[in-house]
Design a protein around this motif. Structure first.
Motif, PDB file in Angstrom:
ATOM      1  N   SER A 211     -32.493  73.784 -10.389  1.00 33.61           N
ATOM      2  CA  SER A 211     -31.277  73.641 -10.598  1.00 33.61           C
ATOM      3  C   SER A 211     -30.758  74.286 -11.971  1.00 33.61           C
ATOM      4  O   SER A 211     -29.959  74.930 -12.195  1.00 33.61           O
ATOM      5  CB  SER A 211     -30.845  72.413 -10.596  1.00 33.61           C
ATOM      6  N   LEU A 212     -31.683  73.937 -12.967  1.00 36.82           N
ATOM      7  CA  LEU A 212     -31.546  74.245 -14.432  1.00 36.82           C
ATOM      8  C   LEU A 212     -31.524  75.827 -14.598  1.00 36.82           C
ATOM      9  O   LEU A 212     -30.770  76.485 -15.252  1.00 36.82           O
ATOM     10  CB  LEU A 212     -32.106  73.429 -15.295  1.00 36.82           C
ATOM     11  N   PHE A 213     -32.525  76.190 -13.847  1.00 35.54           N
ATOM     12  CA  PHE A 213     -32.884  77.810 -13.758  1.00 35.54           C
ATOM     13  C   PHE A 213     -31.510  78.641 -13.276  1.00 35.54           C
ATOM     14  O   PHE A 213     -31.290  79.470 -13.695  1.00 35.54           O
ATOM     15  CB  PHE A 213     -34.080  78.272 -13.414  1.00 35.54           C
ATOM     16  N   LYS A 214     -30.975  77.811 -12.268  1.00 37.01           N
ATOM     17  CA  LYS A 214     -29.832  78.691 -11.507  1.00 37.01           C
ATOM     18  C   LYS A 214     -28.774  78.618 -12.479  1.00 37.01           C
ATOM     19  O   LYS A 214     -27.527  79.663 -12.654  1.00 37.01           O
ATOM     20  CB  LYS A 214     -29.483  77.845 -10.306  1.00 37.01           C
ATOM     21  N   LEU A 215     -28.664  77.813 -13.459  1.00 41.03           N
ATOM     22  CA  LEU A 215     -27.531  77.507 -14.406  1.00 41.03           C
ATOM     23  C   LEU A 215     -27.875  78.175 -15.816  1.00 41.03           C
ATOM     24  O   LEU A 215     -26.959  78.907 -16.341  1.00 41.03           O
ATOM     25  CB  LEU A 215     -27.348  76.110 -14.614  1.00 41.03           C
ATOM     26  N   ARG A 216     -28.971  78.147 -16.233  1.00 41.17           N
ATOM     27  CA  ARG A 216     -29.320  78.581 -17.387  1.00 41.17           C
ATOM     28  C   ARG A 216     -30.091  80.001 -17.620  1.00 41.17           C
ATOM     29  O   ARG A 216     -30.095  80.758 -18.579  1.00 41.17           O
ATOM     30  CB  ARG A 216     -30.045  77.561 -18.326  1.00 41.17           C
ATOM     31  N   GLY A 217     -30.665  80.461 -16.553  1.00 43.24           N
ATOM     32  CA  GLY A 217     -31.328  81.831 -16.320  1.00 43.24           C
ATOM     33  C   GLY A 217     -32.434  81.825 -17.572  1.00 43.24           C
ATOM     34  O   GLY A 217     -33.308  80.885 -17.671  1.00 43.24           O
ATOM     35  N   GLU A 218     -32.564  82.765 -18.214  1.00 37.69           N
ATOM     36  CA  GLU A 218     -33.650  83.029 -19.079  1.00 37.69           C
ATOM     37  C   GLU A 218     -33.756  82.140 -20.363  1.00 37.69           C
ATOM     38  O   GLU A 218     -34.609  82.076 -21.139  1.00 37.69           O
ATOM     39  CB  GLU A 218     -33.424  84.376 -19.910  1.00 37.69           C
ATOM     40  N   GLU A 219     -32.599  81.263 -20.593  1.00 39.04           N
ATOM     41  CA  GLU A 219     -32.670  80.195 -21.435  1.00 39.04           C
ATOM     42  C   GLU A 219     -33.526  79.137 -21.263  1.00 39.04           C
ATOM     43  O   GLU A 219     -33.824  78.365 -21.905  1.00 39.04           O
ATOM     44  CB  GLU A 219     -31.227  79.585 -21.707  1.00 39.04           C
ATOM     45  N   MET A 220     -34.141  79.193 -20.045  1.00 41.48           N
ATOM     46  CA  MET A 220     -35.133  78.244 -19.594  1.00 41.48           C
ATOM     47  C   MET A 220     -36.459  78.638 -19.794  1.00 41.48           C
ATOM     48  O   MET A 220     -37.617  77.997 -19.548  1.00 41.48           O
ATOM     49  CB  MET A 220     -35.175  77.733 -17.910  1.00 41.48           C
TER      50      MET A 220
END
Length: 307
Positions: A211-220
């Motif tokens: 879920s967080l990758f879908k939201l943050r992308g490379e920031e993860m």
């Protein structure tokens, strides 16, 4: 909901690649795991992770609890009555069937109560899934007026229930709660989802990371690098998969390390991730979108979160 079976409907790599070209969004892909396609030459090559295997007993009625066909013609009132009945199988089936009913105060209230108060974990999991269907994304099509207000209220109710269920005793209920928050509004509930990364169960951590990758992308990136060292091979598998969307030397170096991981599914996932084009991968994955689609991974017929 989610399935413990990571088998894919595609027969081989060529067929799988053809499918990807036709349906490039991995959230719509029939593959149940990013590590699909491992070449097994002998029985000793097959790895079975105990973390995803449950050995127990179930009678035919319990195995058929996710089949809503027996109640397909029942009305809302009958389903709500079944949701409060004494038979767990009937309650599970009613919860899933109510997912398809018109959103009303009675349906939302009944599912919310089942999700938070039922003593059967499957009923709670099925109920929060159904409740989310009456909230997340529904208001976008409701227009204005009473229908929009009803859907907005269902959204708020579903989100409140999902946040409560992040502390449920059953890990699969917690994992489904993460899916619910992702579907309803992952941005608004980013902090709740991020907290789930610390859960002691691999399915909850995995769902939160997706879920967080879908939201943050490379920031993860930093978090994914850490998750690539998780004790769970399922978490490492998905961390490797998402690192394919991170364009950095550290990410690529870690993926090369993961090609020597003890778990075959992690090794194969890392190899595939190294071949990915990071920007294209993120667009396909949904990291650059704020949509309400189901997370990649499983289906609702079994007990693993939809990631």
């Amino acid at each position: 909901m989610t399935c413990r079976d990571d088998d894919c409907g595609c027969g081989d790599d060529e067929e799988f690649q053809k499918h990807l070209e036709e349906e490039p969004d991995p959230q719509l892909d029939p593959a149940k795991s990013p590590g699909i396609g491992s070449d097994i030459e002998a029985l000793e090559d097959i790895e079975v992770s105990r973390e995803d295997v449950t050995i127990g007993e179930a009678d035919p009625a319990e195995l058929a609890a996710a089949d809503t066909e027996p109640v397909a013609d029942d009305g809302t009132a009958s389903l709500l009555a079944d949701l409060g009945s004494g038979d767990p199988v009937d309650r599970r089936r009613a919860a899933l069937a109510l997912k398809e009913e018109t959103t009303t105060d009675a349906v939302v209230a009944g599912l919310a109560q089942a999700a938070t108060r039922d003593d059967d974990a499957d009923v709670r999991q099925f109920a929060v899934e159904a409740l989310t269907a009456h909230g997340g994304g529904a208001s976008a099509d409701a227009g204005s007026g009473a229908a929009a207000d009803a859907d907005a209220d269902a959204d708020e109710r579903a989100a409140a229930v999902a946040v409560t269920l992040l502390d449920d005793d059953d890990p699969w209920v917690r994992a489904e709660a993460v899916v619910a928050l992702d579907n309803i509004d992952r941005e608004a509930h980013e902090s709740d989802i991020a907290a789930a990364l610390e859960d002691d169960h691999h399915a909850v951590r995995r769902n939160a990371a997706v879920s967080l990758f879908k939201l943050r992308g490379e920031e993860m990136e930093e978090r994914l690098l850490a998750l690539s060292r998780d004790d769970s091979e399922r978490v490492r598998e998905w961390a490797a998969h998402m690192l394919g969307g991170v364009d950095s030397a550290d990410a690529r170096g870690r993926l090369r390390d993961l090609t020597d991981d003890p778990a075959t599914v992690v090794r194969q996932t890392a190899e595939r991730a190294l071949e990915a084009e990071p920007d294209r991968f993120r667009r396909q994955f949904g990291a650059l979108e704020n949509d309400a689609r189901l997370l990649p991974g499983e289906d609702r017929l079994n007990r693993m979160p939809d990631l």
